[in-house]
Design a protein around this motif. Sequence first.
Motif, mmCIF file in Angstrom:
data_model
loop_
_atom_site.group_PDB
_atom_site.id
_atom_site.type_symbol
_atom_site.label_atom_id
_atom_site.label_comp_id
_atom_site.label_asym_id
_atom_site.label_seq_id
_atom_site.Cartn_x
_atom_site.Cartn_y
_atom_site.Cartn_z
ATOM 1 N N ALA A 1 0.838 -1.205 0.000
ATOM 2 C CA ALA A 1 0.000 0.000 0.000
ATOM 3 C C ALA A 1 0.870 1.252 0.000
ATOM 4 O O ALA A 1 0.507 2.280 -0.574
ATOM 5 N N LYS A 2 2.028 1.154 0.619
ATOM 6 C CA LYS A 2 2.944 2.302 0.650
ATOM 7 C C LYS A 2 3.354 2.692 -0.766
ATOM 8 O O LYS A 2 3.391 3.867 -1.127
ATOM 9 N N ASN B 1 -3.560 5.156 11.632
ATOM 10 C CA ASN B 1 -2.241 4.950 12.211
ATOM 11 C C ASN B 1 -1.662 6.355 12.333
ATOM 12 O O ASN B 1 -1.557 7.026 11.300
ATOM 13 N N ASP C 1 -7.061 5.777 2.727
ATOM 14 C CA ASP C 1 -6.169 4.665 3.091
ATOM 15 C C ASP C 1 -6.913 3.768 4.080
ATOM 16 O O ASP C 1 -7.102 4.124 5.249
ATOM 17 N N TYR D 1 -6.279 -0.606 7.489
ATOM 18 C CA TYR D 1 -6.650 -1.230 8.776
ATOM 19 C C TYR D 1 -8.145 -1.534 8.861
ATOM 20 O O TYR D 1 -8.679 -1.704 9.954
ATOM 21 N N SER E 1 -1.265 -6.598 3.735
ATOM 22 C CA SER E 1 -0.283 -6.628 4.832
ATOM 23 C C SER E 1 -0.885 -6.850 6.208
ATOM 24 O O SER E 1 -0.404 -7.691 6.968
ATOM 25 N N LYS E 2 -1.903 -6.071 6.553
ATOM 26 C CA LYS E 2 -2.388 -6.075 7.940
ATOM 27 C C LYS E 2 -3.453 -7.157 8.146
ATOM 28 O O LYS E 2 -3.366 -7.947 9.076
ATOM 29 N N ARG F 1 4.492 -7.836 0.212
ATOM 30 C CA ARG F 1 4.483 -6.599 -0.564
ATOM 31 C C ARG F 1 3.426 -6.576 -1.673
ATOM 32 O O ARG F 1 3.757 -6.445 -2.862
HETATM 33 N N1 PMP Z 1 -0.855 2.988 5.300
HETATM 34 C C1 PMP Z 1 -0.752 2.935 6.629
HETATM 35 C C2 PMP Z 1 -1.582 3.846 7.447
HETATM 36 C C3 PMP Z 1 0.122 2.045 7.250
HETATM 37 O O1 PMP Z 1 0.221 2.005 8.584
HETATM 38 C C4 PMP Z 1 0.891 1.188 6.452
HETATM 39 C C5 PMP Z 1 1.816 0.223 7.160
HETATM 40 N N2 PMP Z 1 3.023 0.043 6.678
HETATM 41 C C6 PMP Z 1 0.762 1.288 5.057
HETATM 42 C C7 PMP Z 1 -0.116 2.187 4.514
HETATM 43 C C8 PMP Z 1 1.573 0.479 4.097
HETATM 44 O O2 PMP Z 1 1.385 -0.877 4.187
HETATM 45 P P1 PMP Z 1 2.084 -1.872 3.163
HETATM 46 O O3 PMP Z 1 3.022 -1.086 2.324
HETATM 47 O O4 PMP Z 1 2.768 -2.883 4.010
HETATM 48 O O5 PMP Z 1 0.983 -2.467 2.347
#
Ligand code: PMP
Length: 396
Positions: free
Chosen positions: A99-100, A174, A202, A205, A235-236, A244
């Motif tokens: 997601a990042k 977050n 986003d 979560y 991821s979560k 990834r």
């Molecule tokens: N958005 C938020 C708010 C997050 O806490 C995270 C955690 N790394 C991410 C995006 C990205 O997650 P990821 O790249 O692992 O999918």
Amino acid sequence: MKLALRAQGINPSPTLAIDAKAKQMIKDGLDIIGFGAGEPDFDTPEVIKDEAIAALKRGDTKYTPASGSVSLKEAVCFKMQRDHGLEYKPNQVVICCGAKHALYNLFQVICDPGDEVIIPAPYWVSYSEQVALAGAKPVFIPTHEAGCFKMTAEQLRSAITGKTVALILNSPSNPTGAVYSRQELEAIAAIAVEKNIIVVSDEIYEQLIYEGEHVSIATINPQIKDLTIIINGVSKTFAMTGWRIGYAVGDAKVIKAMGDLQSHSTSNPTTFCQAASVLALKNPPQEKITAMVSEFKRRREYMVDTVNKIPGLSCLKPAGAFYVFASIKGIIGKEYFGRKVSDADGFAELLLEHAKVAVVPGNGFGAPEYIRLSYATSFEKIEKGLSRIAEFVTEG
Ligand code: PMP
Ligand code: GLU
């Protein structure tokens, strides 16, 4: 060697830095309790791992289209319909390396120099950096404990200028765990539609929620759906941080531009991880997710109660995610081991050095009077770590 101006301005991710530091110290034999990790301590469910292995064995080892496999895009559409009643076509989905990465690609394709992106603070560390890397200006809206760390519609209205291109909304949040209600989202959506700004929602979560319900702002009405880019990933929810796989969903033109950008950087996310993510989204191992969420809830109760008993610390009960965001206002100005605490950075350093506990200072989240404690770690470690903090602040 010369460094580009762009690179000179980057502040490395403090969440990843603290986590790496704590993991290294543990590896070096030090007895550290890590509250830094922003990743579930549960393992990826076996069925998802098995699917990745099966994918490898059947030869899913080659490139997929740069913007992601058709089957995973279809699985994302299926999930959006099932979970939110939202209809999207595969050309409205791009699969990224987390997601990042989806957020990074997004800001690269929607921001021009001088543009403004509104970010309610406290915010996740990478938003401001990614917006700045895209040449735009992050505009912060302060939120406070008294308002459960939520931005009001009035605040949003007064932060919008002629240069505003987007608003970042992160619910559950977050680091604060704040969850916006449907009513609150309706008020925000009305302004976004009136002012014609993009909403970057986003929702990583979305499943980790203990009070209330997750509402995607895109479900409020068709107009806001057209302006929303949903960011999510595996991821979560599925404890798949290392795999990834993340994605963005929304306007076909923006999504195509993100895929085109990706075709010149990472190309496709790992092929067999995409294959396993199809299974995760279409047939989620629901009992595993439910068990994980109820364990997070149990830890949350304990952590909130205990933190509020530590002199100088206090926190709200977060409605979602897996972090407690604790105020250290009662600690600031105090002296420990000959060092005066002036902000969370200093306090986190002292805690690591003397209490052997790793926390993430709020400075990187735009909240230097707070620390973030992740409860994505065992109950036993939570008990031990919090009693170390209590001992440090009372006897330190
Ligand atoms: N958005 C938020 C708010 C997050 O806490 C995270 C955690 N790394 C991410 C995006 C990205 O997650 P990821 O790249 O692992 O999918
Ligand atoms: N999102 C997690 C955190 O905030 C993981 C680390 C990161 O990607 O920054 O800790």
